[in-house]
Scaffold this motif. Structure first.
Motif, PDB file in Angstrom:
ATOM      1  N   GLY A 686       4.037 -15.664   5.245  1.00  0.00           N
ATOM      2  CA  GLY A 686       3.089 -15.990   4.185  1.00  0.00           C
ATOM      3  C   GLY A 686       3.097 -17.448   3.818  1.00  0.00           C
ATOM      4  N   GLU A 687       3.555 -18.312   4.734  1.00  0.00           N
ATOM      5  CA  GLU A 687       3.602 -19.747   4.448  1.00  0.00           C
ATOM      6  C   GLU A 687       2.272 -20.416   4.781  1.00  0.00           C
ATOM      7  OE1 GLU A 687       6.352 -21.773   3.446  1.00  0.00           O
ATOM      8  OE2 GLU A 687       7.301 -19.900   2.929  1.00  0.00           O
ATOM      9  N   MET A 688       1.423 -19.731   5.560  1.00  0.00           N
ATOM     10  CA  MET A 688       0.163 -20.358   5.954  1.00  0.00           C
ATOM     11  C   MET A 688      -0.980 -19.744   5.155  1.00  0.00           C
ATOM     12  SD  MET A 688       0.621 -20.603  10.042  1.00  0.00           S
ATOM     13  CE  MET A 688      -0.762 -21.661  10.332  1.00  0.00           C
ATOM     14  N   GLU A 689      -2.113 -20.470   5.110  1.00  0.00           N
ATOM     15  CA  GLU A 689      -3.288 -19.954   4.425  1.00  0.00           C
ATOM     16  C   GLU A 689      -3.922 -18.895   5.317  1.00  0.00           C
ATOM     17  OE1 GLU A 689      -4.701 -20.585   1.597  1.00  0.00           O
ATOM     18  OE2 GLU A 689      -3.572 -22.302   0.861  1.00  0.00           O
ATOM     19  N   LYS A 690      -4.115 -17.693   4.785  1.00  0.00           N
ATOM     20  CA  LYS A 690      -4.766 -16.650   5.581  1.00  0.00           C
ATOM     21  C   LYS A 690      -6.260 -16.780   5.380  1.00  0.00           C
ATOM     22  CE  LYS A 690      -4.729 -12.450   4.167  1.00  0.00           C
ATOM     23  NZ  LYS A 690      -4.326 -11.097   3.788  1.00  0.00           N
ATOM     24  N   LEU A 691      -6.984 -17.051   6.467  1.00  0.00           N
ATOM     25  CA  LEU A 691      -8.421 -17.224   6.335  1.00  0.00           C
ATOM     26  C   LEU A 691      -9.131 -15.877   6.453  1.00  0.00           C
ATOM     27  CD1 LEU A 691      -8.740 -20.444   8.481  1.00  0.00           C
ATOM     28  CD2 LEU A 691      -8.575 -20.265   6.009  1.00  0.00           C
ATOM     29  N   GLU A 692      -8.669 -15.029   7.370  1.00  0.00           N
ATOM     30  CA  GLU A 692      -9.267 -13.692   7.470  1.00  0.00           C
ATOM     31  C   GLU A 692      -8.254 -12.729   8.064  1.00  0.00           C
ATOM     32  OE1 GLU A 692     -11.993 -14.130  11.322  1.00  0.00           O
ATOM     33  OE2 GLU A 692     -12.451 -15.606   9.774  1.00  0.00           O
ATOM     34  N   GLY A 693      -8.553 -11.431   8.016  1.00  0.00           N
ATOM     35  CA  GLY A 693      -7.663 -10.447   8.615  1.00  0.00           C
ATOM     36  C   GLY A 693      -6.614  -9.941   7.635  1.00  0.00           C
ATOM     37  N   THR A 694      -5.745  -9.062   8.135  1.00  0.00           N
ATOM     38  CA  THR A 694      -4.663  -8.562   7.283  1.00  0.00           C
ATOM     39  C   THR A 694      -3.339  -8.680   8.018  1.00  0.00           C
ATOM     40  OG1 THR A 694      -4.967  -6.351   8.168  1.00  0.00           O
ATOM     41  CG2 THR A 694      -6.084  -6.852   6.100  1.00  0.00           C
ATOM     42  N   VAL A 695      -2.294  -8.891   7.246  1.00  0.00           N
ATOM     43  CA  VAL A 695      -0.938  -8.948   7.789  1.00  0.00           C
ATOM     44  C   VAL A 695      -0.114  -7.969   6.981  1.00  0.00           C
ATOM     45  CG1 VAL A 695       1.031 -10.408   8.295  1.00  0.00           C
ATOM     46  CG2 VAL A 695      -1.229 -11.406   8.137  1.00  0.00           C
ATOM     47  N   ALA A 696       0.633  -7.097   7.650  1.00  0.00           N
ATOM     48  CA  ALA A 696       1.532  -6.220   6.899  1.00  0.00           C
ATOM     49  C   ALA A 696       2.921  -6.303   7.508  1.00  0.00           C
ATOM     50  CB  ALA A 696       1.034  -4.788   6.940  1.00  0.00           C
ATOM     51  N   VAL A 697       3.916  -6.474   6.654  1.00  0.00           N
ATOM     52  CA  VAL A 697       5.306  -6.503   7.112  1.00  0.00           C
ATOM     53  C   VAL A 697       6.042  -5.445   6.312  1.00  0.00           C
ATOM     54  CG1 VAL A 697       7.402  -7.845   7.275  1.00  0.00           C
ATOM     55  CG2 VAL A 697       5.221  -8.934   7.673  1.00  0.00           C
ATOM     56  N   LYS A 698       6.802  -4.624   7.011  1.00  0.00           N
ATOM     57  CA  LYS A 698       7.428  -3.504   6.333  1.00  0.00           C
ATOM     58  C   LYS A 698       8.903  -3.826   6.088  1.00  0.00           C
ATOM     59  CE  LYS A 698       8.117   1.321   7.611  1.00  0.00           C
ATOM     60  NZ  LYS A 698       7.617   2.271   8.589  1.00  0.00           N
ATOM     61  N   GLY A 699       9.322  -3.804   4.848  1.00  0.00           N
ATOM     62  CA  GLY A 699      10.748  -4.016   4.547  1.00  0.00           C
ATOM     63  C   GLY A 699      11.091  -5.479   4.322  1.00  0.00           C
ATOM     64  N   SER A 700      12.390  -5.734   4.116  1.00  0.00           N
ATOM     65  CA  SER A 700      12.833  -7.092   3.779  1.00  0.00           C
ATOM     66  C   SER A 700      12.867  -7.962   5.031  1.00  0.00           C
ATOM     67  CB  SER A 700      14.212  -7.017   3.159  1.00  0.00           C
ATOM     68  OG  SER A 700      15.059  -6.317   4.027  1.00  0.00           O
ATOM     69  N   VAL A 701      12.781  -9.263   4.813  1.00  0.00           N
ATOM     70  CA  VAL A 701      12.677 -10.200   5.942  1.00  0.00           C
ATOM     71  C   VAL A 701      13.825 -11.201   5.907  1.00  0.00           C
ATOM     72  CG1 VAL A 701      11.265 -12.021   6.943  1.00  0.00           C
ATOM     73  CG2 VAL A 701      10.178 -10.030   5.948  1.00  0.00           C
ATOM     74  N   ALA A 702      14.375 -11.496   7.081  1.00  0.00           N
ATOM     75  CA  ALA A 702      15.320 -12.613   7.187  1.00  0.00           C
ATOM     76  C   ALA A 702      14.742 -13.592   8.181  1.00  0.00           C
ATOM     77  CB  ALA A 702      16.669 -12.118   7.654  1.00  0.00           C
ATOM     78  N   TYR A 703      15.043 -14.884   7.972  1.00  0.00           N
ATOM     79  CA  TYR A 703      14.363 -15.901   8.768  1.00  0.00           C
ATOM     80  C   TYR A 703      15.369 -16.956   9.194  1.00  0.00           C
ATOM     81  CZ  TYR A 703      11.329 -20.013   9.445  1.00  0.00           C
ATOM     82  OH  TYR A 703      10.712 -21.130   9.929  1.00  0.00           O
ATOM     83  N   VAL A 704      15.329 -17.321  10.463  1.00  0.00           N
ATOM     84  CA  VAL A 704      16.173 -18.422  10.940  1.00  0.00           C
ATOM     85  C   VAL A 704      15.244 -19.529  11.410  1.00  0.00           C
ATOM     86  CG1 VAL A 704      17.904 -19.141  12.593  1.00  0.00           C
ATOM     87  CG2 VAL A 704      17.948 -16.826  11.682  1.00  0.00           C
ATOM     88  N   PRO A 705      15.188 -20.658  10.689  1.00  0.00           N
ATOM     89  CA  PRO A 705      14.250 -21.719  11.079  1.00  0.00           C
ATOM     90  C   PRO A 705      14.754 -22.481  12.306  1.00  0.00           C
ATOM     91  CG  PRO A 705      15.534 -22.404   9.195  1.00  0.00           C
ATOM     92  CD  PRO A 705      15.971 -21.008   9.518  1.00  0.00           C
ATOM     93  N   GLN A 706      13.834 -23.273  12.877  1.00  0.00           N
ATOM     94  CA  GLN A 706      14.193 -24.016  14.089  1.00  0.00           C
ATOM     95  C   GLN A 706      15.241 -25.072  13.767  1.00  0.00           C
ATOM     96  OE1 GLN A 706      10.611 -25.216  15.844  1.00  0.00           O
ATOM     97  NE2 GLN A 706      11.465 -25.569  17.853  1.00  0.00           N
ATOM     98  N   GLN A 707      15.004 -25.789  12.659  1.00  0.00           N
ATOM     99  CA  GLN A 707      16.018 -26.756  12.229  1.00  0.00           C
ATOM    100  C   GLN A 707      16.816 -26.094  11.129  1.00  0.00           C
ATOM    101  OE1 GLN A 707      13.899 -30.448  11.369  1.00  0.00           O
ATOM    102  NE2 GLN A 707      14.939 -31.217  13.169  1.00  0.00           N
ATOM    103  N   ALA A 708      18.082 -25.877  11.417  1.00  0.00           N
ATOM    104  CA  ALA A 708      18.902 -25.124  10.471  1.00  0.00           C
ATOM    105  C   ALA A 708      18.909 -25.828   9.126  1.00  0.00           C
ATOM    106  CB  ALA A 708      20.312 -25.012  11.007  1.00  0.00           C
ATOM    107  N   TRP A 709      18.872 -25.044   8.076  1.00  0.00           N
ATOM    108  CA  TRP A 709      18.941 -25.609   6.724  1.00  0.00           C
ATOM    109  C   TRP A 709      20.281 -25.205   6.129  1.00  0.00           C
ATOM    110  CZ3 TRP A 709      18.703 -22.794   1.916  1.00  0.00           C
ATOM    111  CH2 TRP A 709      18.686 -23.619   0.796  1.00  0.00           C
ATOM    112  N   ILE A 710      21.119 -26.209   5.852  1.00  0.00           N
ATOM    113  CA  ILE A 710      22.477 -25.939   5.378  1.00  0.00           C
ATOM    114  C   ILE A 710      22.624 -26.508   3.978  1.00  0.00           C
ATOM    115  CG2 ILE A 710      24.929 -26.302   5.862  1.00  0.00           C
ATOM    116  CD1 ILE A 710      23.681 -24.737   8.018  1.00  0.00           C
TER     117      ILE A 710
END
Length: 1497
Positions: A686-710
């Protein structure tokens, strides 16, 4: 007085004035006592009660139980009520007795009083129920009642003949009870039930303090005492008051701001819908459309910004308005001083006046000045607290906004700018709030002063005013000029700091090349231009000091001159002269403040605009991703017809996405660079502007970015990330993410503190920690953005198997893995291939291989690279350092330290990184002042002092002359020799002005000399320090010394010294004058002086420490914010916003916890000091009244007008002396590097070297051993090697074997602990460092480029011709590149050489070596940074150009040294093997193993 005419018509008014004023024994009429004096307190309470009642209803603090104190208060109130009624009944009884007509006042007054006492008793109870512990309203009521009753009491005693025994008795009982009530209302009640402070460990005593303690700030004394006994610490600080906490303040502002934003949005929406609503009827269609268009157009013209100013007003206005009231009262009271002075002079002139009037005036003066002090300090307190809350609110609002701002908006401002919003702009608001009231208060003061002056001197005042008005533009022009100079100086300063930063970052290279002096000269050149600007500023400063000091004098001179010369009969007497002087002194302050206030407002409005823009940025759409767990749907992630872009305005980055990912599958996303793989994950988050369509994600999310954030926290906290701690699971995660070996190496295991942005972890470690954090939180969906790119191949395989893969910890979770590693693809359940933001193919590995589409092509591109990669990664696994502990001088040391620290107990202390900047405690030593004086030059220091003395002497004498002038006898209505008086007065003024200019200049120039000297010595000292010093000292500390401390020495210290000396001489001068006028004061001044001195020492010790605690706790607020900004995506993905917000609030509160006592301490001090000043004024007046027979009015006026100024000077003196103490510390800090260890001498004079040495290039090393620190083991030991001239020798060994240490020993970056090195038979330990280092060349591992021209980077000393430079560039294969640049050799390199590619920087270093062309070349090979092409270029050039030189290469890739004459193999700091490569391979030793790993055998 009018009552007498009503009630006792017989008495004439004049007789009553005689009775009250023109008599030796004053008294008030009976009638006045019975009416006005009784009604006054009643009126006060009845006026206050309704407002107070409403206030209490809305501000309930809880409920106080009945205590003895409360019972006593209630009883006393009740008794008073009974007594009043007794009086009423007595009056009725008297009436019935019929003893003549009774005045109705005897009925009315007691009745009124009785009802009032009942009201008071009820209020006492109501306060108790609302939790008021001590009440100011009631205290004032009782005080007023007692004062009024005291007058009656006195007159009853004087009259002595009791008129009516009953009334006398009731009155005395009434009076006693009033005194008791007053005493009781001074005490404070117990805490309310259920109040916050009971739970608090260390509550602020302010809430429970009594009213008197609150207005005099007595409650902070306990902290001051502690601070005086020992330096204050964190634990001594009280908790913040609940109403100042972020929890309370921030939501308030956020709420107001949101309502503002709603107001603006609402009208827009209405117009958008209007056409739809209108178009019901077909016939009117066309007209309606036009109408709606018009509506929309109109609206566009009127779109207004939401007003941040209004939101702030609504939030803080009500509390701030109290300060306006205080300020108004204080402004009025300011003019009471001169008015009483006038009356006192009048009293002394009029020998017939009864002497009690003098004492009455003196008492009035004392009461007014004390009242003024209390009100002024209360005013400042309200202002500062408002400012503090404002800062808290702004920081909180900015922080909350930063967490929800959309990425498009985020790109408009850099991290630095946003941090500035909360540091600089919030600070500006704080500064402005104290001045803000001057906008209306300054004109008010000016008008009042002019009114009184006009009354005093008539129209001739206009002359003085004209001079003042003329001064304003002069000051404005000076301010404008100063501003431009400041900008110029800031520019130089920025350049200098930038250069210093580079020097400190590249200090190792500077030392290896012996370039320190070139850079010292560069820095000094910038510094000189900066000092030139400073000198101009100093001249301007001198002029402005001159106008500021001489303005009052010129004003007085012009006014008096005009007054005396207009008319023969205008006599300048003491009353006119000194009252005018006092008024002019008042006038000078607002006139000087106005320009300041205006510029402050302008700055704040700029800040306001920046804040408003930031707070109105668009936010992320909350609803772009549906998070509802779709029950029954087998898909864990689904995108239908999705199109996404980074901002509304741009074209979509991702188009027509249709993806359904079943639960528990492993999905790999592949594609070329920039094909939108990371964007896909962002869309799912959900970091980008959704122009059209639907996105559904079920349950909690974990994310590992390309550049680690410490985060800057312990390793453990980084992984656990606010979840609860589950030990067994934690260990499994750490093991699976391959972090166990790293925990072995880290000094304190998982309690090691990780620096900002993870500085003490290598890239691979950061990535693994970031992965561990995601795994630990145990979510349903994992989005992994290429987490295996930064880790070595075998580690990557381990992680894939243990964590991500089909057998890993996450095997039942949905995993979306963006990857470039092709080896993992066959194990994925589904592969998405992305090209230009579209998913072109999806399917399993085998399906896609069969299709021969984009995927197969992608495989072909990357497969070859992957093979090559695998080869190198094999060798790299050995050379990769296990841990990048701070950028220490070599890899060898890292390994070494790892071993040493691994053996130590893993305690948390070891985990600390570098030594922090120590906060000094205790008093500043006198030696520091002496150092500073020496830096200025002793002669100049004494000359400055002399000028100061001259100036104040002239000033005192001119005022003394004025008093003599006013005492001249008046003959025939004029003063005979006034021309002479005026002339001398003017001359004295002129000499005073010249002295001011001289001392101003001498101090400023002295300051510049000092800062030049201190900066030069510090620069030299720092450059002379050995490498170990730079490893120990964080570069931030050093840069701080060159930026902040130097700035303090440049611009702050001289002006503070000027003000300090000025106010000190003012105080001394005032005391001298007062002593001349009334010698009796000599009894008073020493004890008051002692008190003053004690209060000042007492205050400074606490205040200094509070300031330190405040500044220490300030940076964590900004570092945390900085960190948050870098990691917003991660924080949002994990849904941890609330935890971060409350952490930020906690840090802000922690900072304000130290700030609040320091404001209160300032108020505490000001009240105590002003009290000392008020005492001096009062005693001066008192003794003058006592000695009025022998005193001339002139001297008396002089003495009191000086005394009136004394209070301000005293307060200012303490301010300045504590400022001097806090700022002179800068000198101490700058000097401290002169005592640290230094390197050996740079050059020996005369040089003992043979010219052209080294001619051959033989190197002989005998028994060499070195250690990095005195307390460590030897890093390399007993190395004995002899290398012939012209040999090519490779040095190899595993990480930590001591390869780099050897070269550092050769360059004497580290001095040998044992053994020697001879080059061409000369022992290098006997040489100067520059002589040695400038004659052997090194191509260092990381190419360092300094900002400046290319030419400067190659040859900073300008010792080579252009032809030679071009020749070197040609040999380094850079000629074509450089000749293609517009500026050729003068091409500017950015900081760190950012505008050159890495390969070009590497070649630039080669060109440096070619230019120097010495007989010995050391090549520290770059590990993996260089592409193969560049590497081959460098190698071939070295082979051809350095054929006859001795070359030592520290090799990481063995293929480069296979053709060398000999190879030196080091192991654990000792020589393991030394022979030709072929012989070593035949021996099958260490070298053979390494060669085998590299696939060379």
């Amino acid at each position: 007085v009018p009552y007498q005419t009503i009630l006792i018509p017989t008495s004439s008014e004049m007789r009553d004035w005689n009775r009250t004023w023109y008599t030796a024994n004053p008294d008030l009429t009976q009638c006045f006592q019975n009416t006005v004096l009784v009604w006054l307190p009643c009126l006060y309470l009845w006026l206050c009660a309704p407002i107070y009642f409403i206030y209490l209803r809305s501000h309930s603090r809880g409920y106080i139980c009945m205590s003895h104190l409360n019972k006593a208060k209630t009883t006393v109130g009740f008794l008073l009520w009974i007594i009043c009624w007794a009086d009423v009944f007595y009056s009725f009884w008297e009436r019935t007795q019929g003893s003549g007509a009774l005045a109705p006042v005897y009925l009315i007054s007691p009745t009124l009083l009785g009802i009032t006492m009942l009201l008071a008793t009820l209020l006492i109870q109501y306060e108790r129920m609302k939790g008021v512990q001590s009440s100011g309203v009631m205290l004032n009521f009782w005080l007023l009642a007692v004062l009024c009753a005291t007058v009656t009491f006195r007159s009853k005693i004087i009259q002595a003949t009791p008129v009516c025994v009953w009334r006398y008795t009731t009155f005395y009982i009434y009076y006693t009870l009033l005194l008791v009530a007053l005493f009781l209302s001074c005490l404070s009640d117990q805490m309310p039930l259920f109040s916050q402070s009971i739970k608090d460990t260390n509550p602020c005593p302010e809430a429970g303090a009594s009213f008197l303690s609150r207005i005099s700030f007595w409650w902070i004394t306990s902290m001051m005492v502690t601070g005086y006994k020992r330096p204050l610490e964190e634990k001594d600080l009280w908790s913040l008051n609940p109403e100042d906490c972020s929890k309370k303040v921030v939501p308030h502002l956020v709420h107001r701001w949101n309502t503002e934003c709603q107001k603006v949005k609402r009208p827009e929406e209405k117009t958008l819908y209007s056409p739809k609503r209108a178009s019901r009827t077909e016939g009117k269609e066309s007209r309606v459309v036009e109408e709606s268009e018009i509506l929309i157009v109109k609206n566009h013209q009127k779109t207004r910004e939401p007003s941040l100013f209004w939101a702030l007003c609504l939030t803080f206005g009500p509390y701030y308005l109290i300060s306006c009231l205080y300020k108004f009262i204080q402004d009025i009271l300011m003019f009471v001083g001169p008015e009483i002075l006038r009356l006192l002079i009048h009293f002394i002139n009029n020998s017939g006046a009864p002497s009690w009037q003098g004492y009455f005036y003196t008492a009035l003066l004392f009461i007014c000045t004390c009242l003024q002090t209390l009100i002024l300090q209360k005013y400042f307190h309200v202002c500062f607290v408002t400012g503090m809350r404002l800062r808290t609110a702004v920081i909180g609002a900015v922080y909350r906004k930063a967490l929800v701002i959309s990425s498009a908006a985020r790109r408009t401002s850099t991290v630095g700018e946003i941090v500035n919003l909360m540091s600089v702009d919030a600070q500006r608001f704080m500064d402005l709030i104290t001045y803000l009231n001057m906008i209306w208060s300054a004109p008010l003061q000016v008008v009042l002063a002019l009114y009184f002056l006009w009354q005093n001197l008539g129209p001739s005042v206009l002359a003085g005013v004209a001079v003042m008005i003329l001064m304003v533009p002069v000051n404005a022009v000076i301010a404008m000029k100063t501003k431009t100079y400041q900008v110029a100086q800031m520019k130089s300063k920025d350049n200098r700091i930038k250069l210093m930063n580079e020097v400190l970052n590249g200090i190792k290279v500077l030392k290896l090349y012996a370039w320190e002096l070139a850079f010292k000269d560069k820095v000094s050149a910038i510094r000189e231009s900066e000092l030139r600007v400073l000198k101009k500023t100093a001249y301007l400063g001198a002029v402005s000091t001159f106008t500021w000091v001489c303005a009052p004098f010129l004003v007085a001179l012009s006014t008096f001159a005009v007054y005396v010369l207009i008319d023969e009969n205008n006599v300048l007497d003491a009353q006119k002269a000194f009252v005018s002087l006092a008024l002019f002194n008042i006038l000078r302050f607002p006139l000087n403040m106005l320009p300041m206030v205006i510029s402050s407002i302008v700055q704040a409005s700029v800040s306001m605009k920046r804040l408003r823009v930031f707070l109105s940025h668009e936010e992320l759409q909350e609803d772009s991703v549906e998070r509802k767990a779709v029950s029954g749907s087998p898909y864990s992630i689904s995108i239908v017809e999705g199109a996404f872009s980074w901002s509304r305005t741009e074209s979509p980055t991702l188009r027509s996405l249709n993806v359904c990912i079943p639960e528990g599958s492993l999905v790999a996303v592949v594609g070329h660079v920039g094909s939108g793989k990371s964007s896909l994950l962002s869309a799912l988050l959900g970091e980008m502007e959704k122009l059209e369509g639907t996105v559904a994600v079920k349950g909690s999310v974990a994310y590992v970015p390309q550049q680690a954030w410490i985060q800057n926290a312990t390793l453990k906290d980084n992984i656990v990330f606010g979840q609860e701690r589950k030990e067994s699971w934690y260990l499994r995660v750490v093991e699976a993410c391959a972090l166990l070996p790293d925990l072995e190496v880290l000094p304190a295991g998982d309690s090691t503190e990780i620096g900002e942005k993870g500085v003490n972890l290598s890239g691979g470690q950061k990535q693994r920690v970031s992965l561990a954090r995601a795994v630990y939180c145990n979510c349903a969906v994992y989005l992994l953005d290429d987490p295996l790119s930064a880790v070595d191949a075998h580690v990557g395989k381990h992680i894939f198997d243990k964590v991500i893969g089909p057998q890993g910890l996450l095997k039942d979770r949905t995993r979306v893995l963006v990857t470039h590693g092709l080896s993992y693809l066959p194990q994925a359940d589904l592969i998405l291939v992305m090209v230009d933001g579209k998913i072109t193919e999806m399917g399993s590995y085998l399906e896609l291989m069969a299709r021969e589409g984009a995927f197969a092509e992608f495989l072909r591109t990357y497969a070859t690279a992957d093979q090559a990669d695998n080869n190198t990664s094999k060798t790299n696994t050995h050379t990769r350092c296990p841990l990048g502990v701070q950028s220490s001088s070599s890899m060898a040391q890292r390994g070494k330290e790892g071993e040493v620290l691994g053996k130590k107990a893993k305690n948390a202390e070891v985990g600390k990184l570098t030594e922090a900047d120590k906060a000094n405690t205790g008093q500043v030593k006198l030696s520091v002042f002496w150092e500073y004086m020496k830096a200025i030059g002793l002669l100049l220091s004494f000359i400055s002092l002399l000028f100061f003395f001259t100036h104040h002497l002239a000033s005192l004498f001119s005022n003394y002359w004025l008093s003599l002038w006013t005492d001249d006898p008046v003959i025939n209505g004029t003063q005979p020799n006034r021309q002479m008086r005026l002339g001398v007065y003017g001359a004295l003024g002129l000499s005073q002005g010249i002295a001011v200019l001289c001392y101003s200049l001498s101090v400023s120039i002295g300051g510049i000399l000092a800062s030049r000297y201190l900066h030069q010595t510090m620069l030299y000292d720092v450059l002379r320090s050995p490498m170990s010093f730079f490893e120990r000292t964080p570069s931030g500390n050093l840069v701080n010394r060159f930026a902040k401390e130097t700035d303090t020495i440049d611009s702050v210290i001289p002006s503070i010294i000027k003000m300090f000396m000025g106010s000190m001489f003012n105080v001394l001068g005032a005391c001298v004058i007062i002593l001349i006028a009334t010698p009796l004061v000599a009894i008073i001044i020493p004890p008051l002086g002692l008190l003053y001195f004690f209060v000042q020492r007492f205050y400074v010790s606490s205040s200094r420490q509070l300031k330190r605690l405040e500044s220490v706790s300030r940076s964590p607020v900004y570092t945390h914010f900085n960190e948050t900004l870098l990691g917003t995506t991660v924080i949002r993905a994990f849904g941890e916003q609330h935890r971060f917000i409350s952490e930020s609030d906690r840090r802000v509160d922690h900072n304000q916890k130290a700030y609040y006592p320091s404001i209160v301490a300032n108020r505490w001090l000001a009240i105590r000091l002003e009290f000392v000043g008020n005492c001096i004024v009062t005693f001066a007046a008192l003794f003058a009244v006592m000695a009025r027979e022998s005193l001339s009015p002139g001297i008396m006026g002089l003495s009191i007008s000086y005394a009136l100024q004394l209070t301000a000077s005293l307060t200012w003196l303490v301010r300045m002396s504590s400022d001097i103490e806090t700022n002179i510390v800068a000198v101490e800090k700058v000097k401290e590097y002169s005592d640290t260890e230094k390197e050996a001498e740079w050059r020996h004079e005369p040089s003992s070297l043979p010219p052209g040495w080294p001619t051959g290039g033989d190197i002989e090393i005998r028994g060499l051993g070195l250690r990095y620190r005195a307390d460590q083991d030897l890093a390399i030991r007993n190395i004995t090697v002899s290398i012939q001239a012209g040999e090519k020798v490779g040095i190899v060994g595993r990480t930590g074997a001591g390869k780099s240490s050897l070269t550092l020993g050769l360059f004497r970056i580290i001095e040998a602990a044992e053994g020697q090195i001879f080059i061409d038979g000369v022992d290098i330990a006997k040489l100067g460092l520059h002589e040695l280092r400038s004659r052997i060349t090194i191509i260092p591992q990381d190419p360092v480029v300094f900002s400046g021209s290319l030419r400067m980077n190659l040859d900073p000393f300008d010792s080579y011709s252009d032809e030679e430079v071009w020749r070197a560039l040609e040999l380094a294969h850079l000629k074509s590149f450089v000749s293609g640049l517009p500026d050729k050799l003068n091409h500017e390199c950015c900081e760190g050489g950012e505008n050159l590619s890495l390969g070009q920087r590497q070649l630039l270093c080669l060109a440096r070596a070619l230019l120097r062309k010495t007989k010995i070349l050391v090549l520290d090979e770059a590990t993996a940074a260089v592409d193969l092409e560049t590497d081959n270029l460098i190698q071939s050039t070295i082979r051809t150009q350095f054929e006859d030189c001795t070359v030592l290469t520290i090799a990481h890739r063995l293929n480069t040294i296979m053709d060398y004459t000999r190879v030196l193999v080091l192991d654990k700091g000792e020589v393991a093997e030394f022979d030709s490569p072929s012989a070593l391979i035949a021996n099958r030793g260490i070298f053979y193993k390494m060669a085998k790993d590299s696939g060379l055998v």
